[in-house]
Design an enzyme around this catalytic site. Structure first.
Site, PDB file in Angstrom:
ATOM      1  N   VAL A 144       0.763  -1.177  -0.023  1.00 29.63           N
ATOM      2  CA  VAL A 144       0.058   0.121  -0.095  1.00 29.63           C
ATOM      3  C   VAL A 144       0.895   1.246  -0.002  1.00 29.63           C
ATOM      4  O   VAL A 144       1.814   1.362   0.837  1.00 29.63           O
ATOM      5  CB  VAL A 144      -0.792  -0.059   1.067  1.00 29.63           C
ATOM      6  CG1 VAL A 144      -1.785   1.391   1.290  1.00 29.63           C
ATOM      7  CG2 VAL A 144      -1.822  -1.121   1.112  1.00 29.63           C
ATOM      8  N   SER A 145       0.334   2.215  -0.985  1.00 30.04           N
ATOM      9  CA  SER A 145       1.137   3.437  -0.847  1.00 30.04           C
ATOM     10  C   SER A 145       2.896   3.248  -1.296  1.00 30.04           C
ATOM     11  O   SER A 145       3.017   2.749  -2.411  1.00 30.04           O
ATOM     12  CB  SER A 145       1.107   4.241   0.466  1.00 30.04           C
ATOM     13  OG  SER A 145       1.334   5.652   0.461  1.00 30.04           O
ATOM     14  N   SER A 146       3.635   3.782  -0.311  1.00 30.44           N
ATOM     15  CA  SER A 146       5.120   3.315  -0.633  1.00 30.44           C
ATOM     16  C   SER A 146       5.444   1.922  -0.849  1.00 30.44           C
ATOM     17  O   SER A 146       6.129   1.459  -1.634  1.00 30.44           O
ATOM     18  CB  SER A 146       5.866   3.983   0.549  1.00 30.44           C
ATOM     19  OG  SER A 146       7.364   3.623   0.292  1.00 30.44           O
ATOM     20  N   HIS A 254      -6.617   8.285   0.490  1.00 29.75           N
ATOM     21  CA  HIS A 254      -5.596   7.637   0.666  1.00 29.75           C
ATOM     22  C   HIS A 254      -5.194   7.039   1.936  1.00 29.75           C
ATOM     23  O   HIS A 254      -5.136   7.781   2.883  1.00 29.75           O
ATOM     24  CB  HIS A 254      -4.208   8.340  -0.092  1.00 29.75           C
ATOM     25  CG  HIS A 254      -3.220   7.974  -0.089  1.00 29.75           C
ATOM     26  ND1 HIS A 254      -2.543   7.345  -1.142  1.00 29.75           N
ATOM     27  CD2 HIS A 254      -1.946   7.691   0.904  1.00 29.75           C
ATOM     28  CE1 HIS A 254      -1.331   6.463  -0.970  1.00 29.75           C
ATOM     29  NE2 HIS A 254      -1.031   6.963   0.306  1.00 29.75           N
TER      30      HIS A 254
END
Ligand SMILES: *[C@@H]1O[C@H](CO)[C@@H](O)[C@H](O)[C@H]1NC(C)=O
Length: 271
Positions: A144-146, A254
Site C-alpha cells: 500500500v502507498s510506498s 489515500h
C-alpha cells in the site's frame, strides 16, 4: 552391510544435530518471527515471517510491504494476511525498511540484481523457496502507498519470481521492461487499486499505470470490460485482460483499505 550400519550410526547424530540446529526448523508457527539471515541484503532490510500453524504441504508465499510510516509488526497486525494464511496455508513475508519509506525508484532498486531494496526482498523470497516446498505458481507481492510502489518495482524487476502483484494506492514510474532488460519470460498478473479522492498519488496515475502494464502484458490500454459496483458498491473494475485489472475506488482517499478476500481470488488461493 556392516559398514553401512556403522556409517549410519556414525552419521545419524550429525544429521539430527544439523536439522535441529537449522534456523528454519526453529522458526515457530503462528507468530511473527524475525529471520536474521536470508542471503545478500544490499539495502539492509529486516525480514519477518509468519508460518501458519496450518502450513500447506506446498505453500504459496505472500510478500506484504508496509507503507512509508509503517513497519513489519504494524503490517502484521493491520492486514488480514496472517489470518488468511491460517485459512489457505501460505507463508507471509513482511520485509521491513529501516527508513520507513521504500526505495522503489532508485536505479539500483529498479534494476534486476541491481544491488537495491528489490534485490534484498527477492533474496527473502528465494530463501523461503530454498527452505520450504513452495508452490512457485503462487508467489505474490502486495503493498500500500510506498509499499505499493515497491510492489510495482518487485513485479518489474523480478517477474521470474512473482506470479501476481496487488498495488494499492500507488502508481508505476518509468519503463517496466527496462527493469529487467533481456527478460523474455512471463510477467505477473497485476491488480491496481486507486481511490478517486487520492490527492497524494493523483487520479492520472490510474490509467498511466494500467497503460504501462498493458504494454508489458500485451494488451491495448482500453478496457475489455467495465464492471460497475465491483468488488464494492460504487467502485468500478476495469478489466484490460486476464492478467490486468484496475479498481477505481469511488469516494475513497489515500490509502484504499486492503481487500483481503479479493486478493485471495486474484492470487489463486480462493476460487
Ligand atoms: C481511465 O480510462 C477510462 C477509459 O479507458 C476512462 O473511462 C476513465 O475515466 C479513466 N480514468 C481516469 C481516472 O482518468
Amino acid at each position: 552391510m556392516l559398514l553401512f550400519t556403522l556409517l549410519s550410526l556414525l552419521l545419524l547424530p550429525f544429521f539430527s544435530l544439523f536439522s535441529s540446529a537449522s534456523p528454519i526448523a526453529l522458526t515457530p508457527r503462528a507468530t511473527l518471527t524475525r529471520i536474521a539471515t536470508f542471503g545478500t541484503n544490499p539495502a539492509s532490510l529486516r525480514m519477518y515471517m509468519y508460518i501458519p500453524a496450518t502450513l500447506s504441504t506446498s505453500p504459496g508465499i505472500v510478500v506484504t510491504l508496509h507503507g512509508a510510516s509503517g513497519n513489519a509488526q504494524q503490517q502484521y497486525t493491520s492486514t488480514p494476511y496472517a489470518r488468511l494464511a491460517e485459512q489457505y496455508g501460505f507463508i507471509v513475508v513482511y520485509p521491513e525498511s529501516p527508513q520507513g519509506a521504500w526505495d522503489a525508484t532508485s536505479k539500483e532498486s529498479m534494476t534486476h540484481e541491481g544491488g537495491g531494496a528489490s534485490q534484498s526482498i527477492a533474496n527473502m523470497v528465494r530463501f523461503v523457496g530454498d527452505t520450504y516446498n513452495v508452490d512457485e505458481g503462487r508467489v505474490v507481492v502486495q503493498g500500500v502507498s510506498s509499499g505499493g510502489a515497491m510492489a510495482n518495482t518487485m513485479a518489474g524487476t523480478y517477474p521470474d519470481l512473482f506470479t501476481a502483484a496487488s498495488i494499492y494506492s500507488a502508481g508505476s514510474s518509468g519503463n517496466i521492461r527496462s527493469m529487467y532488460p533481456g527478460y523474455t519470460g512471463s510477467y505477473p498478473k497485476i491488480q491496481l487499486y486507486l481511490g478517486s479522492e487520492d490527492t497524494i498519488i493523483g487520479s492520472a496515475a490510474f490509467n498511466t499505470t494500467l497503460a504501462a502494464w498493458a504494454t508489458v502484458l500485451g494488451y491495448d490500454s482500453s478496457p475489455d470490460q467495465v464492471q460497475s459496483d465491483t468488488p464494492v458498491d460504487g467502485w468500478t473494475t476495469y478489466v484490460l485482460g486476464s492478467k490486468l485489472e484496475g479498481i477505481w475506488a469511488e469516494g475513497v482517499g489515500h490509502p484504499v483499505s486492503v481487500q483481503g478476500e479479493e486478493d485471495m481470488k486474484w492470487w489463486g488461493f480462493a476460487r
